[in-house]
Design an enzyme around this catalytic site. Sequence first.
Site, short mmCIF file in Angstrom:
data_model
loop_
_atom_site.label_atom_id
_atom_site.label_comp_id
_atom_site.label_asym_id
_atom_site.label_seq_id
_atom_site.Cartn_x
_atom_site.Cartn_y
_atom_site.Cartn_z
N HIS A 15 -3.22 14.23 13.76
CA HIS A 15 -4.68 13.50 13.58
C HIS A 15 -4.60 12.33 14.63
O HIS A 15 -5.44 11.93 13.87
CB HIS A 15 -3.81 12.47 11.71
CG HIS A 15 -2.90 11.00 12.85
ND1 HIS A 15 -1.37 10.91 12.70
CD2 HIS A 15 -2.87 9.78 13.30
CE1 HIS A 15 -1.01 11.22 13.32
NE2 HIS A 15 -2.26 9.17 13.25
C1 UD1 Z 1 -4.63 4.91 11.50
C2 UD1 Z 1 -3.99 4.30 12.23
C3 UD1 Z 1 -3.42 5.31 13.55
C4 UD1 Z 1 -1.86 5.69 12.22
C5 UD1 Z 1 -2.47 6.66 11.24
C6 UD1 Z 1 -1.76 7.09 10.48
C7 UD1 Z 1 -5.84 3.15 13.97
C8 UD1 Z 1 -5.93 2.75 15.02
N1 UD1 Z 1 -4.99 3.91 13.54
O1 UD1 Z 1 -5.26 6.77 12.22
O2 UD1 Z 1 -1.95 4.78 14.17
O3 UD1 Z 1 -0.70 7.04 12.84
O4 UD1 Z 1 -3.53 6.04 10.70
O5 UD1 Z 1 -1.64 8.47 9.20
O6 UD1 Z 1 -5.33 2.20 13.53
N2 UD1 Z 1 -9.13 8.92 4.97
C9 UD1 Z 1 -8.86 9.47 3.93
N3 UD1 Z 1 -8.00 8.25 2.30
C10 UD1 Z 1 -7.27 6.64 3.11
C11 UD1 Z 1 -7.49 6.71 4.42
C12 UD1 Z 1 -8.33 7.59 5.50
O7 UD1 Z 1 -9.41 9.94 2.66
O8 UD1 Z 1 -6.56 6.92 2.36
C13 UD1 Z 1 -9.56 9.06 5.92
C14 UD1 Z 1 -11.05 8.42 6.62
O9 UD1 Z 1 -11.76 9.74 5.87
C15 UD1 Z 1 -10.75 8.13 7.02
C16 UD1 Z 1 -10.64 8.65 8.30
O10 UD1 Z 1 -9.02 9.12 7.02
O11 UD1 Z 1 -12.16 7.64 7.48
C17 UD1 Z 1 -9.24 7.74 9.00
O12 UD1 Z 1 -8.71 6.57 8.60
P1 UD1 Z 1 -8.16 5.52 9.43
O13 UD1 Z 1 -7.34 4.47 8.49
O14 UD1 Z 1 -9.56 4.93 9.61
O15 UD1 Z 1 -7.37 5.65 10.97
P2 UD1 Z 1 -6.00 7.04 10.66
O16 UD1 Z 1 -6.88 8.28 11.58
O17 UD1 Z 1 -5.46 7.14 9.57
#
Ligand code: UD1
Length: 370
Positions: free
Chosen positions: A207
């Site tokens: 991820h």
């Molecule tokens: C975040 C953390 C990372 C952690 C990871 C675990 C930061 C900088 N990154 O990354 O350190 O290892 O979480 O998962 O804080 N999305 C969904 N549903 C959700 C949440 C996210 O669909 O419930 C999708 C969205 O399209 C979003 C993308 O995932 O834009 C990324 O989510 P985000 O929280 O920005 O970062 P992670 O890659 O999850």
Amino acid sequence: MIRLLTVVGARPNFMKAAPIIHALARRPDRFGHTLVHTGQHYDRSMSGDFFDVLGMPAPDVNLDVGSGTHAQQTARVIEAVAPVLEAAAPDVVIVVGDVNSTLAAAITAKKLGLRVAHVEAGLRSRDMSMPEEINRLCVDAISDMLFTTDPIADTNLIAEGVDAKRIHFVGNVMIDTLLTHLAQAEALDYPGRCGLARGRYATLTLHRPSNVDSPERLAGIVEAVTAAAGAIPIIFPVHPRTRRALESAGLIDAQNPTAAGVRAVDPLGYLEFLSLNRSARIVFTDSGGLQEETTALGVPCVTLRENTERPITVLEGTNRLGGVTRDGILAAAAEAIAQGAAPARRPEKWDGRAAERIVEIIDRWAPQAA
Ligand code: UD1
């Protein structure tokens, strides 16, 4: 009464906060606690399910910040958490891990003159292209209490000039959660339910933006992992960010849930995932937490990154850095498979009592609040 407030936001935060919340709840005479969820992760499979299985209370406040750029996400948490912290005025604000919610909450609390405790302090990858590394450095620089998982983290903090009196080596709260749930996860036999024989399959998670946001990089890693795993099936619970990347690169679609021979599934619940990893022959991952969990389980792990902020898992555990090139991944996997499952040799204080130690230290530290 010592009044604590914990801020969580993303999936890995929940496993780390849960044992602290449980330890505080055992001392209701001494501690009051408020739980704030920023809403950085919001899908049931990324958030609500974990609250349920970990026995966490529903958040007292949900800020519902949702997804966005780093700037948007951090700014939204700062703006939304400030009035909550002001109104609650806790004796200590607890932040865990290294996600954007951790950074935003720590900065806001500190600027409001509140004491900040950082759980999982001192981890360093020395890779400033990794957003989490920036978050770790900033949070540690302003925290009043730094709770570390291993002595290497203490050394990192001392080298950055942190006063040793602020550093407390307590062990690993995420391993507290793992040990609490291991028997339950084993009883679940998730691999068996999926028709997988114990020790005859691999697990893959990816991820990190640096691995998944480039389709070429992502396809290359998946192909290398497939080659490295040999004939055994690979189970790949796909993070939403990764699913989007796989779909846009045409590597996966609803009709073709197996990319390059890999069995892609939706993100798994905590117990299912633990059950799966417990009996895997090998785990391939770019996650931080999974490097620690496989070490605690004695399961070989190949980390799909060039560096790790958790070197203790390489020095004392079952982790190997495979990097992101085909040759690197193949070499690391060959060594890992040859070595096989190791008896679980857990680093010092990864014993299920880290949260208790944190609570004891806060108890001793804040007598004036009693
Ligand atoms: C975040 C953390 C990372 C952690 C990871 C675990 C930061 C900088 N990154 O990354 O350190 O290892 O979480 O998962 O804080 N999305 C969904 N549903 C959700 C949440 C996210 O669909 O419930 C999708 C969205 O399209 C979003 C993308 O995932 O834009 C990324 O989510 P985000 O929280 O920005 O970062 P992670 O890659 O999850």
